[in-house]
Design a protein around this motif. Structure first.
Motif, PDB file in Angstrom:
ATOM      1  N   THR A 194     -11.451  -2.110  -4.275  1.00 45.08           N
ATOM      2  CA  THR A 194     -10.926  -1.149  -3.318  1.00 45.08           C
ATOM      3  C   THR A 194     -12.086  -0.538  -2.551  1.00 45.08           C
ATOM      4  O   THR A 194     -13.260  -0.779  -2.869  1.00 45.08           O
ATOM      5  CB  THR A 194     -10.109  -0.049  -4.037  1.00 45.08           C
ATOM      6  OG1 THR A 194      -9.549   0.835  -3.050  1.00 45.08           O
ATOM      7  CG2 THR A 194     -10.988   0.766  -4.982  1.00 45.08           C
ATOM      8  N   THR A 198     -11.491   5.582  -2.590  1.00 40.24           N
ATOM      9  CA  THR A 198     -10.529   5.700  -3.683  1.00 40.24           C
ATOM     10  C   THR A 198     -11.187   6.348  -4.895  1.00 40.24           C
ATOM     11  O   THR A 198     -10.605   7.224  -5.541  1.00 40.24           O
ATOM     12  CB  THR A 198      -9.971   4.317  -4.056  1.00 40.24           C
ATOM     13  OG1 THR A 198      -9.589   3.614  -2.875  1.00 40.24           O
ATOM     14  CG2 THR A 198      -8.772   4.439  -4.983  1.00 40.24           C
ATOM     15  N   ASN A 220      -3.771  -6.888  -6.453  1.00 42.25           N
ATOM     16  CA  ASN A 220      -3.483  -5.502  -6.807  1.00 42.25           C
ATOM     17  C   ASN A 220      -3.786  -5.256  -8.274  1.00 42.25           C
ATOM     18  O   ASN A 220      -3.915  -6.201  -9.064  1.00 42.25           O
ATOM     19  CB  ASN A 220      -2.010  -5.176  -6.529  1.00 42.25           C
ATOM     20  CG  ASN A 220      -1.722  -5.044  -5.050  1.00 42.25           C
ATOM     21  OD1 ASN A 220      -2.577  -4.626  -4.273  1.00 42.25           O
ATOM     22  ND2 ASN A 220      -0.507  -5.402  -4.647  1.00 42.25           N
ATOM     23  N   VAL A 240      -3.634   0.882  -5.457  1.00 38.18           N
ATOM     24  CA  VAL A 240      -4.028   0.482  -4.107  1.00 38.18           C
ATOM     25  C   VAL A 240      -3.166  -0.705  -3.714  1.00 38.18           C
ATOM     26  O   VAL A 240      -3.179  -1.736  -4.397  1.00 38.18           O
ATOM     27  CB  VAL A 240      -5.520   0.107  -4.041  1.00 38.18           C
ATOM     28  CG1 VAL A 240      -5.900  -0.332  -2.627  1.00 38.18           C
ATOM     29  CG2 VAL A 240      -6.393   1.270  -4.497  1.00 38.18           C
ATOM     30  N   TYR A 242      -3.089  -3.557  -1.828  1.00 41.12           N
ATOM     31  CA  TYR A 242      -4.047  -4.360  -1.062  1.00 41.12           C
ATOM     32  C   TYR A 242      -3.323  -5.231  -0.036  1.00 41.12           C
ATOM     33  O   TYR A 242      -2.326  -5.882  -0.333  1.00 41.12           O
ATOM     34  CB  TYR A 242      -4.880  -5.242  -1.994  1.00 41.12           C
ATOM     35  CG  TYR A 242      -5.926  -6.033  -1.242  1.00 41.12           C
ATOM     36  CD1 TYR A 242      -7.039  -5.397  -0.710  1.00 41.12           C
ATOM     37  CD2 TYR A 242      -5.784  -7.403  -1.032  1.00 41.12           C
ATOM     38  CE1 TYR A 242      -7.992  -6.092   0.011  1.00 41.12           C
ATOM     39  CE2 TYR A 242      -6.741  -8.112  -0.318  1.00 41.12           C
ATOM     40  CZ  TYR A 242      -7.840  -7.444   0.199  1.00 41.12           C
ATOM     41  OH  TYR A 242      -8.775  -8.136   0.921  1.00 41.12           O
TER      42      TYR A 242
END
Length: 549
Positions: A194, A198, A220, A240, A242
């Motif tokens: 990420t 984050t 993910n 997250v 993605y």
């Protein structure tokens, strides 16, 4: 020590095994003295500006070791542009190159010379008109009329109780960390694959990011590994989404409920995506969106915090307004405002909101255009995936993605890097993505990993992103053609050197190396014949094992 320039005939490079030389010098312009057909190279490409020469053609054909002073650029190319193929910034060498080539116009392959860049911001409609109106209304600071209209659009689109524009997605994540009251020693579970924001949002509060490996299908966070990473210090799970593809929110929310943990969605890439029909950004107590210029809907810089827990709405307004109750004052709920909590200045200018509102008004049209580009890539690259040369994105059936980005996974890190370089020489900017946070210096200092994270390490080294921007249109075809040419070129180069003493050195230059995903390097026969190289079947099966979850 000065930079070295080596000038080599293009065909002489491949026939005489000079790749090792190119790898050690600062720059290497190539002369096109003979046809590229024998070694599978193409010395011209067709672009929007017409035919572009990759190397300057010369009048003398077939002279393998012609002296540079005697070399004359072909009249057919006189006055045209030629491109220097370079490993390092080359502009400082221009005066010396001018002496070699006389008065011919120079073009150095720098980032600004890319014919198809990775991203290009677009005007969708009334952006400039709304900025003009914002100026006329004399309200350029935060929470003006355009900001309120953006809030209303987001709340209506998501079905969320509150949306607050921020000056970045980073700011929205920092607000989420404040609202969840994480502090020193607390832990927050998240993926390592990420963007740094984050993790930084929680590190700033003294908390420890705990990195969990990702799924091989969606990239993910792997929901099957979350529970094992929970400790008595765990306070939240930050997911997250993605590439705008949803995490398994059913499983993650169930885990969070069992352990009394907050769920925060980093939905920076996920506006207009959904999971089982429900918009992303509405599952966690808090979610953060981005309107950076690389996103689907943009304001240059910008973000939003979506508050799904009604109990957090009032405090979110206070934190956003520097820790004051100014928002309540402006609504007439208190007779004066004052400092009541921690906070910072998270409001964006109303001019940015004016730009963003015009994007929101065209969201459906832009979404349709973006999916058309994504689908064009997906269809055109299917044959390469069928041959085992790359892997395309995988979208689980329960996910509605927003076509935020199109990535491919090469077979090895080395091949990924070679493909990026090949695309660059063809005027296409195709970057890789995140360096896993658990491998970064600050990641090692402020966080910990729950295990070895082998999937994160492997896939991050093999991923590259293809250009995606509104107006690219037929440019997707040029990108695909360049990708296809890379795989044709790799095999034809290997075949062209069969029987030459340099072939073994060239094969080593082009050969695979074993990676974490388990690929097996080609045999000498495969390298010499240029036949397609095999991929470890177990690795492919493992990567596809969770499709549809």
């Amino acid at each position: 020590m000065g930079k070295r320039i080596t000038l080599i005939q293009s065909s002489y490079v491949s026939w005489k095994g000079r790749f090792d030389i190119i790898g050690s010098i600062d720059g290497s312009p190539l002369f096109d003295c003979v046809s590229f057909a024998r070694c599978g190279w193409h010395n011209r490409v067709t672009t929007a500006r017409g035919v572009q020469w990759l190397t300057p053609p010369t009048e003398t054909k077939g002279r393998y070791q012609q002296a540079i002073p005697k070399t004359r650029i072909a009249g057919s190319c006189a006055g045209e542009r030629w491109r220097a193929i370079s490993r390092a910034p080359f502009a400082a060498l221009a005066p010396r190159l001018w002496a070699f080539y006389g008065g011919f116009e120079r073009e150095v392959m720098l980032m600004s010379d890319m014919k198809i860049g990775f991203n290009r911001p677009t005007l969708a409609g009334n952006e400039l008109e709304y900025i003009r109106q914002s100026l006329e209304q004399a309200h350029l600071s935060g929470d003006g009329a355009f900001t309120k209209r953006c809030h209303a659009w987001l709340e209506r689109r998501l079905g969320a109780p509150q949306a607050l524009l921020t000056h970045s997605c980073t700011a929205a994540l920092e607000m989420a960390a404040l609202l969840t009251d994480v502090g020193p020693g607390d832990e927050v579970i998240m993926p390592s694959y990420t963007f740094v924001s984050t993790a930084n949002a929680f590190v700033l509060r003294g908390a420890v990011p705990v990195f969990v490996d990702i799924r091989p299908d969606t990239l993910n966070i792997d929901e099957r590994l979350i529970e094992a990473a929970i400790t008595p210090r765990t306070r939240a799970i930050c997911v997250v989404h993605y590439a705008g593809v949803a995490c398994d929110m059913d499983a993650i929310c169930a885990i969070a409920a069992r352990h009394g943990l907050a769920v925060i969605e980093d939905a920076a890439q996920a506006l207009m995506s959904a999971y089982r029909g429900r918009p992303l950004g509405t599952f966690g107590a808090l979610s953060a969106f981005s309107f950076h210029e690389t996103k689907n809907l943009i304001s240059g810089e910008g973000g939003a915090l979506v508050v799904n827990d009604p109990d957090l709405i009032t405090r979110a307004e206070i934190i956003r307004e520097k820790g004051t109750n100014r928002t309540r004052f402006l609504r007439g709920e208190v007779n004066k405002y004052t400092w009541v909590d921690v906070g910072s200045s998270y409001l964006p200018s109303d001019m940015l909101a004016a730009f963003l509102l015009a994007q929101f008004e065209n969201a459906d049209r832009l979404d349709e255009e973006r999916h058309a580009m994504w689908n064009a890539y997906h269809e055109a690259l299917a044959p390469l995936e069928e041959r085992g040369l790359l892997r395309r994105p995988l979208i689980p059936a329960e996910c509605r993605h927003n076509a935020h980005l199109y990535y491919v996974l090469a077979r090895t890190a080395g091949e990924r890097n070679a493909l990026i370089a090949h695309l660059r020489t063809n005027g296409v900017q195709a970057p890789f993505h995140y360096v896993p946070l658990h491998t970064a210096p600050a990641g090692r200092r402020y966080s910990r990993a729950a295990g070895e994270l082998p999937v994160t390490t492997d896939l991050s080294a093999r991923l590259l992103r293809l250009p995606m921007w509104y107006g690219l249109g037929a440019g997707t075809g040029q990108v695909v053609e360049a990708v296809q040419d890379f795989f044709r070129t790799v095999h034809s180069r290997a075949a062209a050197t069969t029987g030459y003493a340099a072939s073994r050195a060239m094969a080593r230059h082009l050969a695979w190396v074993r990676s974490a995903s388990g690929e097996v390097p080609p045999t000498p026969a495969e390298a010499a014949t240029g036949m397609p190289l095999s991929i470890n079947a177990n690795a492919l099966n493992r990567e596809g094992s969770t499709v549809g979850k």
